[in-house]
Design a protein around this motif. Structure first.
Motif, PDB file in Angstrom:
ATOM      1  N   ALA A 118       0.805  -1.231   0.000  1.00 53.22           N
ATOM      2  CA  ALA A 118       0.000   0.000   0.000  1.00 53.22           C
ATOM      3  C   ALA A 118       0.833   1.275   0.000  1.00 53.22           C
ATOM      4  O   ALA A 118       0.408   2.309  -0.500  1.00 53.22           O
ATOM      5  CB  ALA A 118      -0.929   0.000   1.206  1.00 53.22           C
ATOM      6  N   GLY A 150      -3.262   5.315  -0.573  1.00 49.62           N
ATOM      7  CA  GLY A 150      -3.976   6.585  -0.486  1.00 49.62           C
ATOM      8  C   GLY A 150      -4.828   6.822  -1.730  1.00 49.62           C
ATOM      9  O   GLY A 150      -5.949   7.309  -1.652  1.00 49.62           O
ATOM     10  N   ALA A 153      -7.868   4.733  -1.354  1.00 48.14           N
ATOM     11  CA  ALA A 153      -8.731   5.279  -0.307  1.00 48.14           C
ATOM     12  C   ALA A 153      -9.449   6.545  -0.767  1.00 48.14           C
ATOM     13  O   ALA A 153     -10.532   6.857  -0.294  1.00 48.14           O
ATOM     14  CB  ALA A 153      -7.915   5.554   0.955  1.00 48.14           C
TER      15      ALA A 153
HETATM   16  C1  LIG Z   1       0.230  19.078  -5.262  1.00 49.03           C
HETATM   17  C2  LIG Z   1      -0.880  18.081  -5.159  1.00 49.03           C
HETATM   18  C3  LIG Z   1      -1.512  17.664  -6.311  1.00 49.03           C
HETATM   19  C4  LIG Z   1      -2.565  16.730  -6.240  1.00 49.03           C
HETATM   20  N1  LIG Z   1      -3.146  16.328  -7.394  1.00 49.03           N
HETATM   21  C5  LIG Z   1      -4.140  15.419  -7.352  1.00 49.03           C
HETATM   22  C6  LIG Z   1      -4.769  14.977  -8.550  1.00 49.03           C
HETATM   23  O1  LIG Z   1      -4.415  15.374  -9.645  1.00 49.03           O
HETATM   24  N2  LIG Z   1      -5.787  14.087  -8.451  1.00 49.03           N
HETATM   25  C7  LIG Z   1      -6.189  13.598  -7.244  1.00 49.03           C
HETATM   26  O2  LIG Z   1      -7.123  12.804  -7.217  1.00 49.03           O
HETATM   27  N3  LIG Z   1      -5.611  13.986  -6.090  1.00 49.03           N
HETATM   28  C8  LIG Z   1      -4.602  14.874  -6.103  1.00 49.03           C
HETATM   29  N4  LIG Z   1      -4.015  15.279  -4.939  1.00 49.03           N
HETATM   30  C9  LIG Z   1      -4.508  14.740  -3.654  1.00 49.03           C
HETATM   31  C10 LIG Z   1      -3.747  13.518  -3.084  1.00 49.03           C
HETATM   32  O3  LIG Z   1      -2.460  13.439  -3.610  1.00 49.03           O
HETATM   33  C11 LIG Z   1      -4.503  12.217  -3.352  1.00 49.03           C
HETATM   34  O4  LIG Z   1      -5.706  12.231  -2.647  1.00 49.03           O
HETATM   35  C12 LIG Z   1      -3.706  10.960  -2.959  1.00 49.03           C
HETATM   36  O5  LIG Z   1      -4.387   9.798  -3.390  1.00 49.03           O
HETATM   37  C13 LIG Z   1      -3.466  10.820  -1.481  1.00 49.03           C
HETATM   38  O6  LIG Z   1      -2.522   9.779  -1.278  1.00 49.03           O
HETATM   39  P1  LIG Z   1      -1.641   9.716   0.047  1.00 49.03           P
HETATM   40  O7  LIG Z   1      -0.838   8.477  -0.008  1.00 49.03           O
HETATM   41  O8  LIG Z   1      -0.884  10.967   0.211  1.00 49.03           O
HETATM   42  O9  LIG Z   1      -2.782   9.570   1.138  1.00 49.03           O
HETATM   43  P2  LIG Z   1      -2.956  10.336   2.522  1.00 49.03           P
HETATM   44  O10 LIG Z   1      -3.080  11.786   2.302  1.00 49.03           O
HETATM   45  O11 LIG Z   1      -1.935   9.861   3.473  1.00 49.03           O
HETATM   46  O12 LIG Z   1      -4.368   9.748   2.959  1.00 49.03           O
HETATM   47  C14 LIG Z   1      -5.521  10.059   2.246  1.00 49.03           C
HETATM   48  C15 LIG Z   1      -6.705   9.287   2.833  1.00 49.03           C
HETATM   49  O13 LIG Z   1      -6.549   7.906   2.584  1.00 49.03           O
HETATM   50  C16 LIG Z   1      -6.498   7.173   3.790  1.00 49.03           C
HETATM   51  N5  LIG Z   1      -5.475   6.156   3.583  1.00 49.03           N
HETATM   52  C17 LIG Z   1      -4.212   6.338   3.151  1.00 49.03           C
HETATM   53  N6  LIG Z   1      -3.599   5.156   3.016  1.00 49.03           N
HETATM   54  C18 LIG Z   1      -4.480   4.211   3.364  1.00 49.03           C
HETATM   55  C19 LIG Z   1      -4.440   2.784   3.449  1.00 49.03           C
HETATM   56  N7  LIG Z   1      -3.337   2.097   3.125  1.00 49.03           N
HETATM   57  N8  LIG Z   1      -5.544   2.131   3.853  1.00 49.03           N
HETATM   58  C20 LIG Z   1      -6.664   2.816   4.172  1.00 49.03           C
HETATM   59  N9  LIG Z   1      -6.753   4.136   4.126  1.00 49.03           N
HETATM   60  C21 LIG Z   1      -5.676   4.838   3.717  1.00 49.03           C
HETATM   61  C22 LIG Z   1      -6.206   8.174   4.864  1.00 49.03           C
HETATM   62  O14 LIG Z   1      -6.784   7.791   6.094  1.00 49.03           O
HETATM   63  C23 LIG Z   1      -6.864   9.416   4.313  1.00 49.03           C
HETATM   64  O15 LIG Z   1      -8.222   9.420   4.626  1.00 49.03           O
HETATM   65  C24 LIG Z   1      -2.968  16.221  -4.982  1.00 49.03           C
HETATM   66  C25 LIG Z   1      -2.316  16.633  -3.826  1.00 49.03           C
HETATM   67  C26 LIG Z   1      -1.281  17.550  -3.897  1.00 49.03           C
HETATM   68  C27 LIG Z   1      -0.606  17.957  -2.628  1.00 49.03           C
END
Ligand SMILES: Cc1cc2nc3c(=O)[nH]c(=O)nc-3n(C[C@H](O)[C@H](O)[C@H](O)COP(=O)(O)OP(=O)(O)OC[C@H]3O[C@@H](n4cnc5c(N)ncnc54)[C@H](O)[C@@H]3O)c2cc1C
Lengths: 491, 378
Positions: A118, A150, A153
């Motif tokens: 993950a 993420g 999720a």
């Molecule tokens: C500069 C920038 C650009 C972005 N562009 C986009 C884009 O183009 N499209 C888009 O959709 N999003 C975008 N995002 C948002 C973000 O990157 C996404 O939502 C991404 O999927 C989050 O992944 P993460 O690993 O950082 O999750 P986190 O931020 O750590 O967690 C997000 C959520 O998922 C849950 N979670 C995380 N890992 C798990 C797991 N293993 N099991 C269960 N739950 C879990 C957490 O509890 C939380 O609720 C952007 C963000 C930034 C900062």
């Protein structure tokens, strides 16, 4: 915090966690906890009680068991790039980081799938698959950092999801641990799984139903031919009409993005992509296919753009030019970020035909609140990212910004859209959920949550508002005379 | 337009509430077109709740690529409306007996030959209106392509065979129709066909369907004229006029699906059963003792149809390579190889939507609860 570290109950839990995790697997000191205080929504912060960093699925299971037995809330976290506060910690809970579970288990080119843990970064999957000419299609702009767990999720999108789908369309298997101690294998390397589609509901569940430890994604062959077109328009609505015409012709571009003047200017200063600074809006269109068809499609699209009123069209056929054009769009958020001390990114979706109307409404709100807005959209699918510029150090500006953002989202609902297209509800959009859903629908969501997590330990107080919260809000809204469309049809 | 939708919801919700008040159980029925797949499910006491009266297209915006239709709308009617705008349902819903409805299409979750390339019903589903076991009308998702507000209940309802409630309407993403379509025939045995399909899957090309049966691999290509003719050149083989081949595969009208022909060719020890075997697509076809005539391969290897007199053997083989088997006509097999943990969770989800177990569904997860010890171990 001090009182928790001296509380014998918490002390005992901490000792149990430490015993189940490798050296350094439990973070409890203030300096160590600081990076976990927020996700990408930095305005909302909370210090967690503890952060745990398991390295194996068995360790995740042990953490969940200890938390269950001692009634401790759990907030799963991937890379912390989420934009709605989904990974915001709980004051009395543990943050369960999957960051150390970052192994690519297998790239199975024959079945066109990859099995990964993950915590693996989105981009790392495509890098691993590239030796086979394959890639993982969903490409959020945060793809160098965000984790696949993420992505699942949040059911994340990316600029290519118009043609290739969201995360839910590109994931066929997962392993998930529930708060009741079950380890469920969902799907696999197969197209359809029996019974209820638990995998589909896991996508976008924001860490509230289960902890994802492993994901099986589908891989696609790289298209041999790609062209990127940039079209400049004197007004935004002409750009929106061009989008409708292209789709009306039966062409589904790989990506179709729009930026307004302020966003174009910011991106150009930041990335030197060669964007026309005088344009009211630009469209970036990526077309892909086989070598034999690309010229024809490219010409058709160019003609459609010109007919819709584009005063300039650039066509990039080699990779360096294409990357230059995309660089401006992909760095739009940080670029806009340089225009003001803070910015607030919205994420509503509307039916595309209402784009012009929406933009005029945003312009009015921007005037009313005296807050500039730069607009970046996934134009093909109507997903808007208005970026509101503000300065949190000026008293009242954050509150004003949040209020204005809330109004934009409520407008999205009123136009037949949704308050979040891809960033999730998290803690940020709980109030707007009360606008989008009826009490019976919210109750049904809570019922579904309780089926997975009866004790309510996984990511509490996120995603779905309580009826009490909506009730209080409803009262407030009525008092201000602005209860927004309580019984609105969403079809 | 939304009036139609409200009326449909009210009508079905009243029927559900009446049944609930009278303590009657309901079996949700569209047109009954999937009856051959799931003949004898649940207890026979359920009363039929038909959605066939609730029909019509509520909204269609070709340029938004979205259509909303009431549950009783015949799939054929929907497809004809889309075809007028050169659009289609990309997942090719089967139309057994040519009379399937939108509600049945969603509840069964079945897709046609294009599944690996264009996804399934749930992939195209954007939103639903649902009447749950309390008789409440609920809306989830919507008419826009990107929407992550709340849990994705729409997609959970796809393939749930009516276990969670009555679908009253659905919004679906549609796709432009292919400019050009062409089928190639290549002669080869099954093992070679599976290998060939997998090599195709690893390269960019306009394949939209594959079917191997009786020594011939048929490959359907669809897309722009330039892409299709370039692919025909590259793959060689014989371009053929195949008439309704792909619809016949989709709707099980192809000769292969006729039991009588199968029985004629064998001396089976027990009646032959048609097994729908879902496998990792590259899995070799190495179940011994299967004759070519009893075997067909779809989905670039991911779906194998097998006539067999001992489905247990097929099941053991499929599960050993990471797949599962649905024996047509045996409702219980629709739950494949799900573990007690899966079934326990599905039971809890069913309870959340239908606490009084009003809806009788062929997906009977509760089976495990009555067997020996309770499935939930704390
Ligand atoms: C500069 C920038 C650009 C972005 N562009 C986009 C884009 O183009 N499209 C888009 O959709 N999003 C975008 N995002 C948002 C973000 O990157 C996404 O939502 C991404 O999927 C989050 O992944 P993460 O690993 O950082 O999750 P986190 O931020 O750590 O967690 C997000 C959520 O998922 C849950 N979670 C995380 N890992 C798990 C797991 N293993 N099991 C269960 N739950 C879990 C957490 O509890 C939380 O609720 C952007 C963000 C930034 C900062």
């Amino acid at each position: 915090m001090r009182c928790m570290s001296s509380d014998p109950h918490y002390k005992q839990v901490q000792t149990l966690l430490q015993a189940s995790l490798p050296e350094g697997g439990v973070i409890a000191d203030a300096a160590g906890l600081r990076p976990y205080e927020c996700d990408g929504l930095t305005a909302i912060r909370q210090q967690p009680w503890l952060v745990v960093l398991p390295e194996t699925e068995a360790q995740v299971a042990a953490v969940l068991r200890i938390c269950r037995e001692h009634d401790v809330p759990i907030v799963p976290r991937g890379a912390g790039t989420g934009l709605s506060g989904g990974a915001r910690p709980h004051a009395r809970g543990v943050v369960l980081s999957l960051a150390k579970m970052n192994q690519i288990i297998e790239v199975d080119a024959h079945n066109c799938v990859a099995r990964v843990q993950a915590g693996v970064r989105n981009l790392a999957i495509s890098e691993a698959a590239s030796a086979h000419g394959l890639y993982y299609a969903p490409d959020p702009s945060s793809q160098i950092a965000c984790s696949i767990g993420g992505n699942v999720a949040e059911n994340s999108g990316g600029v290519h999801c118009l043609k290739y789908g969201l995360t839910v369309h590109n994931v066929i298997g997962a392993r998930v641990l529930t708060s009741t101690g079950q380890c469920l294998e969902l799907g696999g390397k197969v197209y359809d799984a029996p019974g209820l589609d638990l995998l589909a509901v896991l996508c976008g569940s924001e860490g509230m139903l289960g902890v994802i430890t492993e994901v099986t994604v589908t891989l696609l062959p790289r298209p041999p031919a790609v062209a990127v077109l940039l079209a400049a328009f004197g007004d935004v609505e002409a750009g929106a009409a061009a989008v409708a015409n292209i789709i009306g012709q039966g062409i589904i571009p790989a990506g179709m993005e729009m930026m307004d003047k302020l966003a174009v200017q910011a991106a150009e200063q930041f990335a030197h992509a060669g964007y026309p600074l005088d344009a009211a809006a630009i469209l970036l269109i990526e077309l892909d296919g086989c070598d034999e068809e690309i010229d024809h499609v490219c010409n058709t699209v160019q003609r459609l753009l010109e007919t819709a009123g584009a005063y300039q069209v650039q066509v990039a056929r080699d990779q360096a030019d294409q990357q230059r054009l995309w660089k401006g769009r992909k760095s739009a958020f940080p670029a806009v970020g340089r225009l003001a001390p803070d910015y607030y990114c919205m994420d509503g979706t509307i039916p595309r035909r209402r784009l012009g109307e929406m933009l005029r409404a945003i312009e009015e709100l921007s005037r009313e609140y005296q807050l500039p807005v730069a607009n970046v959209f996934h134009a093909g699918d109507g997903n808007l990212h208005p970026l509101i510029l503000f300065d949190a150090n000026i008293p009242g500006q954050l509150e004003n910004t949040e209020e204005m953002g809330g109004k934009i989202l409520e407008l999205c609902v009123a136009m037949g859209g949704t308050v979040t297209g891809e960033h999730g509800v998290g803690v940020e959009k709980l109030d707007q959920m009360c606008v989008q859903f009826s009490a019976t629908e919210l109750t049904q969501f809570h019922g579904l949550k309780a089926a997975w997590d009866p004790a309510g330990l996984l990511n509490p107080d996120k995603g779905i508002p309580t009826l009490t919260r909506c009730g209080e809000l409803g009262g407030m809204h009525v008092r201000q005379g602005q209860l927004p469309h309580p019984d609105l049809e969403r079809f | 337009m939304s009036n139609l939708l409200t009326q449909a919801g009210t009508q079905l919700s009243e029927q559900v509430q009446a049944a609930k008040a009278a303590g009657r159980r309901l079996i949700i029925n569209g047109s009954g077109s999937k009856r051959g797949w799931l003949p004898n499910f649940g207890d026979a006491n359920g009363e039929l709740l038909s959605t066939s009266e609730v029909r019509g297209i509520v909204a269609y915006e070709p340029e938004e690529l979205v259509v909303t239709a009431l549950a009783g709308t015949p799939i054929r009617e929907l497809e004809m409306t889309l075809a007028q705008q050169d659009q289609m349902l990309a997942f090719e819903p089967p139309q057994f007996y040519a009379q399937g409805t939108v509600g049945g299409m969603i509840s069964s979750g079945l897709s046609g030959p294009s599944r690996p390339w264009f996804g399934s019903v749930r992939d195209a589903l954007l939103g639903i209106s649902l009447v749950n076991g309390a008789g409440e009308c609920l809306n989830f998702g919507g008419q826009v392509m990107k929407n992550v507000a709340g849990y994705d209940v729409s997609r959970l309802v796809a393939g749930a065979f009516g276990a969670l409630g009555v679908v009253t309407a659905a919004s679906l993403r549609v796709q432009p129709r292919h400019q050009q379509q062409q089928t190639l025939h290549l002669e080869m045995n099954c093992a070679a066909a599976v290998r060939f399909c997998r090599s195709l899957a690893q390269q960019y090309n306009p394949v939209t369907g594959t079917w191997w049966h009786d020594g011939v691999l048929s490959i359907r290509l669809g897309g722009s004229e330039a892409a299709v003719s370039a692919s025909v050149q590259k793959l060689g083989g014989q371009a053929a006029n195949v008439g309704t081949l792909w619809q016949d595969i989709r709707d099980h009208k192809h000769e292969f699906f006729k039991a009588s022909l199968q029985v004629g060719a064998h001396q089976p020890s027990a009646p032959l059963k048609l097994c729908r075997v879902i496998l990792p697509p590259a899995a070799p076809q190495d179940l011994p003792g299967v004759e070519a005539a009893s075997l067909a391969v779809e989905w670039a290897g991911g779906l194998r149809w097998l006539w067999h007199d001992e489905p247990q053997q097929v099941r053991a083989w499929a599960e050993s390579v990471g797949g599962w088997v649905w024996v047509l006509g045996e409702a219980a097999s629709a739950l494949g190889n799900l573990s007690r943990e899966h079934l326990a969770l599905m039971t809890e989800i069913k309870k959340a939507f239908d606490p009084a177990h009003l809806f009788v569904s062929p997906l009977n997860f509760a089976v495990v609860e009555t067997a020996d010890e309770p499935a939930h171990a704390h």
